[in-house]
Design a protein around this motif. Structure first.
Motif, PDB file in Angstrom:
ATOM      1  N   ILE A  11     -36.338 -37.680 -39.512  1.00  0.00           N
ATOM      2  CA  ILE A  11     -35.864 -36.681 -38.560  1.00  0.00           C
ATOM      3  C   ILE A  11     -36.984 -36.120 -37.694  1.00  0.00           C
ATOM      4  CG2 ILE A  11     -34.006 -35.989 -40.121  1.00  0.00           C
ATOM      5  CD1 ILE A  11     -35.597 -33.317 -40.549  1.00  0.00           C
ATOM      6  N   LYS A  12     -36.539 -35.488 -36.620  1.00  0.00           N
ATOM      7  CA  LYS A  12     -37.432 -34.701 -35.760  1.00  0.00           C
ATOM      8  C   LYS A  12     -36.771 -33.336 -35.640  1.00  0.00           C
ATOM      9  CE  LYS A  12     -37.982 -36.360 -31.623  1.00  0.00           C
ATOM     10  NZ  LYS A  12     -38.407 -36.937 -30.346  1.00  0.00           N
ATOM     11  N   SER A  13     -37.523 -32.280 -36.003  1.00  0.00           N
ATOM     12  CA  SER A  13     -36.991 -30.917 -36.002  1.00  0.00           C
ATOM     13  C   SER A  13     -38.082 -29.994 -35.474  1.00  0.00           C
ATOM     14  CB  SER A  13     -36.594 -30.512 -37.424  1.00  0.00           C
ATOM     15  OG  SER A  13     -36.145 -29.182 -37.464  1.00  0.00           O
ATOM     16  N   GLU A  49     -41.853 -33.869 -37.751  1.00  0.00           N
ATOM     17  CA  GLU A  49     -41.308 -35.219 -37.725  1.00  0.00           C
ATOM     18  C   GLU A  49     -41.606 -35.836 -39.075  1.00  0.00           C
ATOM     19  OE1 GLU A  49     -42.021 -39.410 -35.421  1.00  0.00           O
ATOM     20  OE2 GLU A  49     -42.040 -37.602 -34.181  1.00  0.00           O
ATOM     21  N   GLY A  64     -36.071 -36.001 -43.961  1.00  0.00           N
ATOM     22  CA  GLY A  64     -35.157 -34.887 -44.154  1.00  0.00           C
ATOM     23  C   GLY A  64     -33.945 -35.336 -44.943  1.00  0.00           C
ATOM     24  N   LYS A  67     -37.381 -32.174 -45.726  1.00  0.00           N
ATOM     25  CA  LYS A  67     -37.000 -30.939 -45.037  1.00  0.00           C
ATOM     26  C   LYS A  67     -35.481 -30.922 -44.914  1.00  0.00           C
ATOM     27  CE  LYS A  67     -37.686 -28.732 -40.516  1.00  0.00           C
ATOM     28  NZ  LYS A  67     -37.981 -27.381 -40.847  1.00  0.00           N
ATOM     29  N   ILE A  81     -32.033 -30.901 -43.307  1.00  0.00           N
ATOM     30  CA  ILE A  81     -31.471 -31.304 -42.019  1.00  0.00           C
ATOM     31  C   ILE A  81     -30.520 -30.226 -41.532  1.00  0.00           C
ATOM     32  CG2 ILE A  81     -29.921 -32.967 -40.907  1.00  0.00           C
ATOM     33  CD1 ILE A  81     -31.038 -35.083 -42.804  1.00  0.00           C
ATOM     34  N   LYS A  82     -30.575 -29.942 -40.229  1.00  0.00           N
ATOM     35  CA  LYS A  82     -29.655 -28.958 -39.656  1.00  0.00           C
ATOM     36  C   LYS A  82     -29.151 -29.443 -38.297  1.00  0.00           C
ATOM     37  CE  LYS A  82     -33.371 -26.070 -37.756  1.00  0.00           C
ATOM     38  NZ  LYS A  82     -34.324 -27.125 -37.712  1.00  0.00           N
ATOM     39  N   ASP A 139     -31.191 -30.918 -35.040  1.00  0.00           N
ATOM     40  CA  ASP A 139     -32.265 -31.859 -35.352  1.00  0.00           C
ATOM     41  C   ASP A 139     -31.893 -33.228 -34.790  1.00  0.00           C
ATOM     42  OD1 ASP A 139     -33.505 -29.848 -36.786  1.00  0.00           O
ATOM     43  OD2 ASP A 139     -33.006 -30.671 -38.760  1.00  0.00           O
ATOM     44  N   TYR A 140     -32.848 -34.137 -34.806  1.00  0.00           N
ATOM     45  CA  TYR A 140     -32.618 -35.513 -34.365  1.00  0.00           C
ATOM     46  C   TYR A 140     -32.909 -36.448 -35.524  1.00  0.00           C
ATOM     47  CZ  TYR A 140     -32.566 -33.770 -29.589  1.00  0.00           C
ATOM     48  OH  TYR A 140     -32.241 -33.097 -28.433  1.00  0.00           O
ATOM     49  N   LYS A 189     -29.166 -36.854 -31.643  1.00  0.00           N
ATOM     50  CA  LYS A 189     -29.047 -35.440 -31.992  1.00  0.00           C
ATOM     51  C   LYS A 189     -27.901 -35.221 -32.982  1.00  0.00           C
ATOM     52  CE  LYS A 189     -28.987 -30.873 -29.880  1.00  0.00           C
ATOM     53  NZ  LYS A 189     -28.957 -30.154 -28.599  1.00  0.00           N
TER      54      LYS A 189
END
Length: 66
Positions: A11-13, A17, A20, A36, A38-39, A42-43, A53
């Motif tokens: 993920i990227k948040s 990076e 997640g 981490k 995920i929400k 995020d990507y 996304k």
């Protein structure tokens, strides 16, 4: 995309990076992997190596064969 709560995704948040999952504690217990949470917003990196996304996270209450 349908995944189990502990399944790690790249993920990227914000500035982060890395890995997640939906429930990081479950990922740690299952795979010994720190992730981490995920929400929405995020990507995730898909199989074509493109960032997608997250617009919704929905819990489906059923058994999953993995």
């Amino acid at each position: 995309m349908k995944v189990t709560n502990e399944h790690p995704l790249y993920i990227k948040s914000g500035e982060y990076e890395g890995w997640g999952s939906i429930i990081p504690e479950a990922t740690m217990n299952d795979a010994g992997m720190k992730t981490k949470k995920i929400k929405v917003g995020d990507y995730i990196l898909n199989i074509e190596k493109k960032w997608v996304k997250i617009v919704e996270i929905k819990h489906v209450n059923k058994k999953v064969q993995t």
